[in-house]
Design a protein around this motif. Structure first.
Motif, PDB file in Angstrom:
ATOM      1  N   GLY A 186       0.798  -1.221   0.000  1.00  0.00           N
ATOM      2  CA  GLY A 186       0.000   0.000   0.000  1.00  0.00           C
ATOM      3  C   GLY A 186       0.831   1.271   0.000  1.00  0.00           C
ATOM      4  O   GLY A 186       0.301   2.363   0.226  1.00  0.00           O
ATOM      5  N   TYR A 221      -1.906  -7.448 -10.225  1.00  0.00           N
ATOM      6  CA  TYR A 221      -3.034  -7.396  -9.293  1.00  0.00           C
ATOM      7  C   TYR A 221      -3.675  -8.778  -9.168  1.00  0.00           C
ATOM      8  O   TYR A 221      -4.020  -9.227  -8.075  1.00  0.00           O
ATOM      9  CB  TYR A 221      -4.077  -6.388  -9.783  1.00  0.00           C
ATOM     10  CG  TYR A 221      -5.047  -5.929  -8.717  1.00  0.00           C
ATOM     11  CD1 TYR A 221      -4.842  -4.733  -8.028  1.00  0.00           C
ATOM     12  CD2 TYR A 221      -6.172  -6.694  -8.390  1.00  0.00           C
ATOM     13  CE1 TYR A 221      -5.740  -4.307  -7.042  1.00  0.00           C
ATOM     14  CE2 TYR A 221      -7.060  -6.288  -7.406  1.00  0.00           C
ATOM     15  CZ  TYR A 221      -6.840  -5.092  -6.736  1.00  0.00           C
ATOM     16  OH  TYR A 221      -7.720  -4.677  -5.749  1.00  0.00           O
ATOM     17  N   LYS A 225      -3.421 -10.158  -5.339  1.00  0.00           N
ATOM     18  CA  LYS A 225      -4.657  -9.966  -4.578  1.00  0.00           C
ATOM     19  C   LYS A 225      -5.535 -11.224  -4.655  1.00  0.00           C
ATOM     20  O   LYS A 225      -5.536 -11.931  -5.659  1.00  0.00           O
ATOM     21  CB  LYS A 225      -5.439  -8.765  -5.123  1.00  0.00           C
ATOM     22  CG  LYS A 225      -4.656  -7.447  -5.095  1.00  0.00           C
ATOM     23  CD  LYS A 225      -4.425  -6.947  -3.679  1.00  0.00           C
ATOM     24  CE  LYS A 225      -3.764  -5.582  -3.690  1.00  0.00           C
ATOM     25  NZ  LYS A 225      -3.564  -5.047  -2.329  1.00  0.00           N
ATOM     26  N   ASN A 230     -11.627  -4.778  -4.477  1.00  0.00           N
ATOM     27  CA  ASN A 230     -11.207  -3.382  -4.281  1.00  0.00           C
ATOM     28  C   ASN A 230     -10.436  -2.832  -5.477  1.00  0.00           C
ATOM     29  O   ASN A 230      -9.710  -1.847  -5.355  1.00  0.00           O
ATOM     30  CB  ASN A 230     -10.345  -3.270  -3.023  1.00  0.00           C
ATOM     31  CG  ASN A 230     -11.109  -3.633  -1.766  1.00  0.00           C
ATOM     32  OD1 ASN A 230     -12.251  -3.210  -1.583  1.00  0.00           O
ATOM     33  ND2 ASN A 230     -10.495  -4.431  -0.899  1.00  0.00           N
ATOM     34  N   ASP A 234      -8.471   0.771  -5.558  1.00  0.00           N
ATOM     35  CA  ASP A 234      -7.003   0.708  -5.580  1.00  0.00           C
ATOM     36  C   ASP A 234      -6.440   1.356  -6.845  1.00  0.00           C
ATOM     37  O   ASP A 234      -5.424   2.048  -6.797  1.00  0.00           O
ATOM     38  CB  ASP A 234      -6.539  -0.754  -5.518  1.00  0.00           C
ATOM     39  CG  ASP A 234      -6.855  -1.402  -4.179  1.00  0.00           C
ATOM     40  OD1 ASP A 234      -7.067  -0.662  -3.201  1.00  0.00           O
ATOM     41  OD2 ASP A 234      -6.895  -2.648  -4.125  1.00  0.00           O
TER      42      ASP A 234
END
Length: 780
Positions: A186, A221, A225, A230, A234
């Protein structure tokens, strides 16, 4: 205490690995460059380093020195072909590249500076790739191999002579690292900063990188993930960080966009579904197995004669080629599926020209974007090196067999398909392919026997050392020039800066109050060195080799195609006497009277300038500015007829006809006098009996603000892309000031971007502090 010692040990281990990586990069670089170092020859490798980068860098250095002396920002260059917006046009080459400014601090000649900077960029490439591989959580040995592979890929070696290209390449891993950090942890702060660095360095490649980013982002991603719940949130956050980075560069990129969008190379979108020559696809296959930079622009079975399709660079060691097909047999279904889809999508850009054209800014399709593909290939290969004990041995053996077959069969197959020369004409290329077979076998054997990583690293370093040395040795033998030759070519007209200008200004007293250009033949005076040699002698010349020349000159190309040299769209050598007359050419320096352009009134001033050069004056010299009393539209006159009347008839767009015609109230033609110019301004006087229209032989640019007796006046593009404006009756004091279009707005955008980035830093720091405080409270 134990934890401290462990952290200390890890830190020392990381430092030692970086020292080892740096030592290897320097050693390989020295081996590669050794032909030039041993023979004490300037490193002139690269298509454009001698005819473009050398001269542009010299002018860049002069403008920076001028800035410190006069406090005028390096906006306008009077020496750059007919006068030009240096700030915007050379952002592609120099203005935003941090290495350009580092080079100014190195007290060596340009070619030695370029060589030092190449080594530094190789080091930065290795360090940044090492960091990216660390973000992927690979072990230190794999990171070392991957970093070396990236540093000396075919792309890096081939484009090492294009200074800003290699600059962009060396920073690029940080872009992918920042995406990785965002997806894993993040973290947001790195992404805007590296976007800023890359966009400053080269807008051309930043567009290409941005074009491929969504594909890469979705790929990572999907792997990092658990789901796409999300994804939109994101992605929007990352887009916001991206825009912050873009905004911070506004001071340079907005003027560049305003300038470059008028370039005639933009918009040359290719709609071709396939390349016409099948050899291109065969080359794409082999470029993964051999260091193809050795034969590009040489006797080459894949030759296409077009630089956009011949400059294909992938290779990053046969280890990469041997390991990459492991994707097909990967036991991790999620990784295999995602990686295969991602890799196939990227390879579609190699197959279909229209996709490559899109990635190239909707311009000519090229393979320069393969710098992204090679990075992806190295990342994928490092995944398999990390899990070397899980490799599919059957896959390895099949890959080795196919690779050997391709390397043996592709050259005769290409000869048959292209109906070209006999196979014997490609002896050197055949030897290269046979040597590649040896490395394919060695690397496959090492993998099958699970040998130590040191063996893979050693073989990789040997590969790059041999291939790089071969390239530079062959280029030195075929194209190498000496320091003495460069000094002779660049000093043929002067030994000290401005010496030629001082001579010409004093040969006639009135010259200090005039603006003039000088005709010099490329072949005899400049020894065919470069079309940009006027930059080396601070002279207003009539030649250039520059793909980012003033966009307004496209109109002159249209009405007078003969201004082009070598039939190139960005090499110009003006010899037409009518155009030379219009361009205020006053002097010619030649070795023989036969070199003088015919049709002008040449008068010999001296036959012994610098021991034998002939200096002539054009007695029909036209001032930089002249008023006109006749006008016609481009549509109403044939281009050939227009050229002969450039000095006495205004040619304009039909939409401007009435406005300009209403200014022409004088029947007499007068010249701009008392001209003074320096940096970003020009002044002069013009005395007319009635209001009139003044045309200057300076390329039209909206960045010029023209004041006549203190009043800002409208400017027009006339006579093939040059500036014109109205003057009043009586004595006119002309003042012209240049600021690139979009500079002020760009500066405001940059300020907004910087403020936004500072706010993001503060927000992230507060977020981390509050998180720590919360954890402490919970522990209590």
């Amino acid at each position: 205490m134990n934890q401290y010692l462990e952290e200390r040990k890890n830190m020392l281990s990381k430092r030692n690995k970086l020292v080892l990586l740096s030592a290897i990069i320097i050693l390989i670089s020295l081996i590669i460059f050794s032909p030039y170092l041993i023979n004490n020859m300037p490193l002139t490798y690269g298509t454009d380093i001698k005819p473009q980068w050398f001269e542009f860098y010299t002018e860049f250095k002069n403008l920076i020195i001028q800035f410190f002396e006069t406090k005028q920002l390096p906006f306008y260059s009077w020496n750059l072909f007919l006068g030009n917006n240096f700030f915007a046009s050379k952002s592609y080459y120099l203005m935003g590249d941090i290495f350009s400014y580092i080079g100014l601090l190195i007290p060596l000649n340009f070619f030695d500076v370029a060589q030092v900077l190449e080594v530094i960029k190789f080091l930065v490439s290795g360090w940044t790739m090492y960091y990216l591989l660390g973000c992927y959580k690979f072990n230190s040995k794999v990171k070392l191999i991957g970093s070396i592979a990236y540093t000396f890929s075919s792309w890096a070696i081939f484009y090492s002579g294009q200074l800003s290209f290699l600059s962009f390449y060396c920073w690029m891993p940080l872009y992918f690292a920042s995406i990785e950090l965002y997806l894993r942890k993040g973290k947001k702060l790195m992404f805007p900063f590296i976007c800023m660095i890359l966009l400053f360095t080269n807008f051309y490649f930043f567009y290409t990188l941005s074009f491929f980013t969504p594909i890469y982002y979705i790929y990572r991603y999907s792997l990092l993930k658990d789901n796409f719940k999300n994804f939109i949130k994101d992605t929007l956050v990352l887009i916001g960080c991206y825009l912050l980075g873009v905004f911070m560069t506004g001071v340079l990129t907005l003027p560049t966009m305003a300038y470059i969008l008028h370039n005639d190379r933009v918009g040359q979108f290719s709609l071709k579904l396939f390349f016409e020559q099948p050899s291109i696809y065969l080359h794409e296959l082999c470029a993964r197995l051999v260091p193809n930079y050795i034969y590009i622009y040489r006797t080459n079975v894949f030759e296409t004669t077009a630089h956009t399709t011949r400059e294909l660079c992938l290779y990053s060691g046969t280890l990469t080629a041997v390991l990459l097909p492991q994707i097909f047999s990967d036991k991790d279904k999620k990784f295999r599926k995602a990686t295969l889809i991602f890799y196939i999508i990227l390879n579609l850009f190699l197959i279909f020209p229209f996709l490559s054209s899109m990635a190239h800014g909707f311009s000519d399709p090229t393979f320069r974007w393969t710098m992204i593909l090679i990075l992806v290939q190295i990342l994928t290969v490092c995944h398999y090196l990390e899990n070397i004990n899980q490799l599919n041995t059957k896959n390895l053996k099949i890959t080795m067999g196919i690779s050997i077959f391709v390397l043996i069969a592709v050259i005769p197959l290409t000869v048959i398909l292209s109906k070209g020369n006999t196979i014997s004409a490609y002896r050197n290329q055949i030897l290269l392919f046979l040597s590649a077979i040896i490395f394919v076998v060695i690397n496959t054997w090492l993998l099958l026997n699970k040998k130590s990583y040191i063996w893979f690293l050693t073989v990789l370093c040997i590969e790059y050392s041999i291939s790089g040395f071969t390239l530079y040795y062959s280029r030195m033998r075929s194209e190498g020039i000496t320091y003495d030759f460069i000094k002779s070519a660049t000093h043929v007209l002067q030994d000290k800066d401005h010496e030629l200008n001082y001579f010409l200004e004093n040969i006639e007293p009135v010259n200090s109050l005039q603006y003039y250009r000088t005709y010099i033949p490329l072949e005899s005076i400049y020894w065919d060195f470069s079309h940009n040699m006027s930059l080396m002698v601070q002279l207003q010349g009539t030649m250039t080799y520059d793909s980012t020349y003033a966009p307004s000159f496209n109109k002159m190309k249209e009405i007078a195609p003969e201004v082009k040299d070598y039939d190139s769209e960005w090499i110009f050598n003006i010899k037409n006497p009518d155009i030379l007359q219009f361009l205020s050419v006053k002097y010619a320096i030649v070795t023989n009277p036969s070199e003088l352009p015919e049709g002008l009134s040449w008068r010999l001033l001296t036959d012994n300038y610098r021991s034998g050069l002939l200096v002539y004056r054009n007695d029909d010299y036209r001032s930089l500015g002249t008023t006109y009393n006749q006008i016609i539209t481009y549509e109403e006159i044939e281009s050939t007829k227009l050229i002969t009347h450039l000095s006495d008839i205004v040619a304009c767009e039909s939409s401007d006809l009435m406005e300009i015609q209403n200014m022409m109230n004088s029947n007499h033609s007068v010249e701009l006098e008392n001209i003074a110019h320096q940096g970003n301004y020009l002044t002069g006087t013009c005395n007319t009996d009635e209001s009139s229209f003044l045309v200057l032989s300076l390329p039209y640019d909206k960045g010029w603000k023209v004041f006549v007796n203190g009043q800002n006046v409208k400017t027009y593009s006339v006579n093939g892309g040059f500036v014109g404006f109205g003057v009043e009756v009586g004595n006119n004091q002309i003042e012209m000031y240049f600021t690139p279009v979009g500079f002020k707005q760009g500066a405001i955008i940059s300020l907004i971007g910087i403020m936004g980035y500072v706010a993001l830093i503060v927000y992230e720091k507060l977020k981390i502090r509050n998180s720590r405080r919360y954890k402490n409270e919970q522990s209590i």
